[in-house]
Design a protein around this motif. Structure first.
Motif, PDB file in Angstrom:
ATOM      1  N   UNK A 264     -21.540  -3.118  -2.041  1.00  0.00           N
ATOM      2  CA  UNK A 264     -22.256  -4.275  -1.849  1.00  0.00           C
ATOM      3  C   UNK A 264     -20.839  -5.632  -2.507  1.00  0.00           C
ATOM      4  N   UNK A 265     -20.600  -4.904  -3.621  1.00  0.00           N
ATOM      5  CA  UNK A 265     -19.565  -5.999  -4.246  1.00  0.00           C
ATOM      6  C   UNK A 265     -18.482  -5.726  -4.352  1.00  0.00           C
ATOM      7  N   UNK A 266     -16.910  -6.387  -4.151  1.00  0.00           N
ATOM      8  CA  UNK A 266     -16.455  -6.312  -4.795  1.00  0.00           C
ATOM      9  C   UNK A 266     -16.058  -7.178  -5.858  1.00  0.00           C
ATOM     10  N   UNK A 267     -16.150  -5.897  -7.502  1.00  0.00           N
ATOM     11  CA  UNK A 267     -16.266  -7.357  -8.644  1.00  0.00           C
ATOM     12  C   UNK A 267     -15.069  -7.254  -9.007  1.00  0.00           C
ATOM     13  N   UNK A 268     -13.492  -7.489  -8.878  1.00  0.00           N
ATOM     14  CA  UNK A 268     -12.479  -8.060  -8.912  1.00  0.00           C
ATOM     15  C   UNK A 268     -11.545  -8.418  -8.257  1.00  0.00           C
ATOM     16  N   UNK A 269     -10.456  -9.094  -8.468  1.00  0.00           N
ATOM     17  CA  UNK A 269      -9.365  -9.769  -7.551  1.00  0.00           C
ATOM     18  C   UNK A 269      -8.531  -8.623  -7.048  1.00  0.00           C
ATOM     19  N   UNK A 270      -8.380  -9.332  -5.646  1.00  0.00           N
ATOM     20  CA  UNK A 270      -7.895  -8.540  -5.087  1.00  0.00           C
ATOM     21  C   UNK A 270      -5.959  -8.428  -5.895  1.00  0.00           C
ATOM     22  N   UNK A 271      -5.757  -9.326  -6.735  1.00  0.00           N
ATOM     23  CA  UNK A 271      -4.386  -9.052  -7.342  1.00  0.00           C
ATOM     24  C   UNK A 271      -4.897  -7.344  -8.134  1.00  0.00           C
ATOM     25  N   UNK A 272      -4.712  -6.664  -7.749  1.00  0.00           N
ATOM     26  CA  UNK A 272      -4.314  -5.619  -8.688  1.00  0.00           C
ATOM     27  C   UNK A 272      -3.286  -4.344  -8.332  1.00  0.00           C
ATOM     28  N   UNK A 273      -2.803  -3.284  -9.386  1.00  0.00           N
ATOM     29  CA  UNK A 273      -1.511  -2.291  -9.164  1.00  0.00           C
ATOM     30  C   UNK A 273      -2.290  -1.191  -7.680  1.00  0.00           C
ATOM     31  N   UNK A 274      -1.950  -1.063  -7.345  1.00  0.00           N
ATOM     32  CA  UNK A 274      -2.052   0.073  -6.121  1.00  0.00           C
ATOM     33  C   UNK A 274      -0.715   0.534  -5.665  1.00  0.00           C
ATOM     34  N   UNK A 275      -0.555   2.104  -5.461  1.00  0.00           N
ATOM     35  CA  UNK A 275       0.534   2.609  -5.124  1.00  0.00           C
ATOM     36  C   UNK A 275       0.545   2.340  -3.409  1.00  0.00           C
ATOM     37  N   UNK A 276       1.846   2.327  -3.500  1.00  0.00           N
ATOM     38  CA  UNK A 276       2.066   1.900  -1.783  1.00  0.00           C
ATOM     39  C   UNK A 276       1.784   3.394  -1.057  1.00  0.00           C
ATOM     40  N   UNK A 277       2.025   4.577  -1.240  1.00  0.00           N
ATOM     41  CA  UNK A 277       1.378   5.495  -0.696  1.00  0.00           C
ATOM     42  C   UNK A 277      -0.520   5.045  -0.154  1.00  0.00           C
ATOM     43  N   UNK A 278      -0.871   5.034  -1.131  1.00  0.00           N
ATOM     44  CA  UNK A 278      -2.578   4.212  -0.153  1.00  0.00           C
ATOM     45  C   UNK A 278      -2.495   3.718   0.727  1.00  0.00           C
ATOM     46  N   UNK A 279      -1.422   2.739  -0.081  1.00  0.00           N
ATOM     47  CA  UNK A 279      -1.586   0.986   1.697  1.00  0.00           C
ATOM     48  C   UNK A 279      -1.146   2.163   2.368  1.00  0.00           C
ATOM     49  N   UNK A 280      -0.266   3.225   2.815  1.00  0.00           N
ATOM     50  CA  UNK A 280       0.361   3.257   4.220  1.00  0.00           C
ATOM     51  C   UNK A 280      -0.310   4.845   4.415  1.00  0.00           C
TER      52      UNK A 280
END
Length: 188
Positions: free
Chosen positions: A154-170
């Protein structure tokens, strides 16, 4: 402007010589129309990090030309005007070679210890790591809630500026390029 005049270690002169080793995090900065004037501040915030294992990729989505960027920045383009942040982010992340990435909007910036803290938290917990954020105009700190898979619907509680693993994006197919808003919420 003349690569032969740059110092040998400058990426412009020799792209095979990275600025820092090992490079573990790519900071991905899309620049949409009207945000050209902000991008140098975002880049300066990356350059001031206490954590040195980063690369910086800027994706021009203005349809114009970003006149000058430091030589350590890899500049890419969407080839369009206003293709959107999802398209620009996907181009930058695809071009990155690091196991982790952080999207940073051109009109935002990182505190100098942001990468150090985010990488340390990611090394300890894995997954993806986000933080509190500060509204520049008022200096008000926005405290983010702990992750909850029910409330994120229902709501994104944080900014997109976060650290993500590239493999998850893929694995998830990247940012949904059909979305012109809330693509960050959809991605998380």
């Amino acid at each position: 402007k003349n690569p032969r005049l740059a110092p040998i270690t400058a990426p412009l002169a020799n792209p095979n010589v990275p600025l820092y080793e090992p490079v573990n995090v790519s900071v991905i900065i899309p620049v949409g129309p009207g945000h050209e004037r902000y991008v140098l501040d975002a880049i300066d915030s990356v350059n001031s990090q206490t954590y040195l294992g980063w690369s910086c990729i800027v994706i021009d989505d203005t349809g114009g030309k970003i006149e000058w960027l430091p030589p350590f920045v890899k500049l890419l383009t969407t080839g369009k005007v206003g293709a959107g942040p999802a398209v620009a982010r996907n181009i930058g992340i695809k071009a990155s070679t690091t196991p982790l990435f952080i999207p940073l909007d051109a009109d935002d910036y990182l505190q100098s210890d942001a990468l150090e803290l985010l990488v340390a938290a990611w090394n300890e917990h894995g997954g993806y790591v986000y933080s509190d954020w500060i509204k520049q105009e008022s200096k008000e700190v926005y405290s983010t809630a702990e992750y909850n898979c029910t409330t994120i619907l229902s709501q994104l509680h944080h900014a997109v500026t976060a650290i993500y693993p590239r493999v998850a994006w893929k694995d998830c197919g990247g940012f949904d390029e059909s979305l012109k808003a809330w693509e960050d919420w959809d991605f998380v």
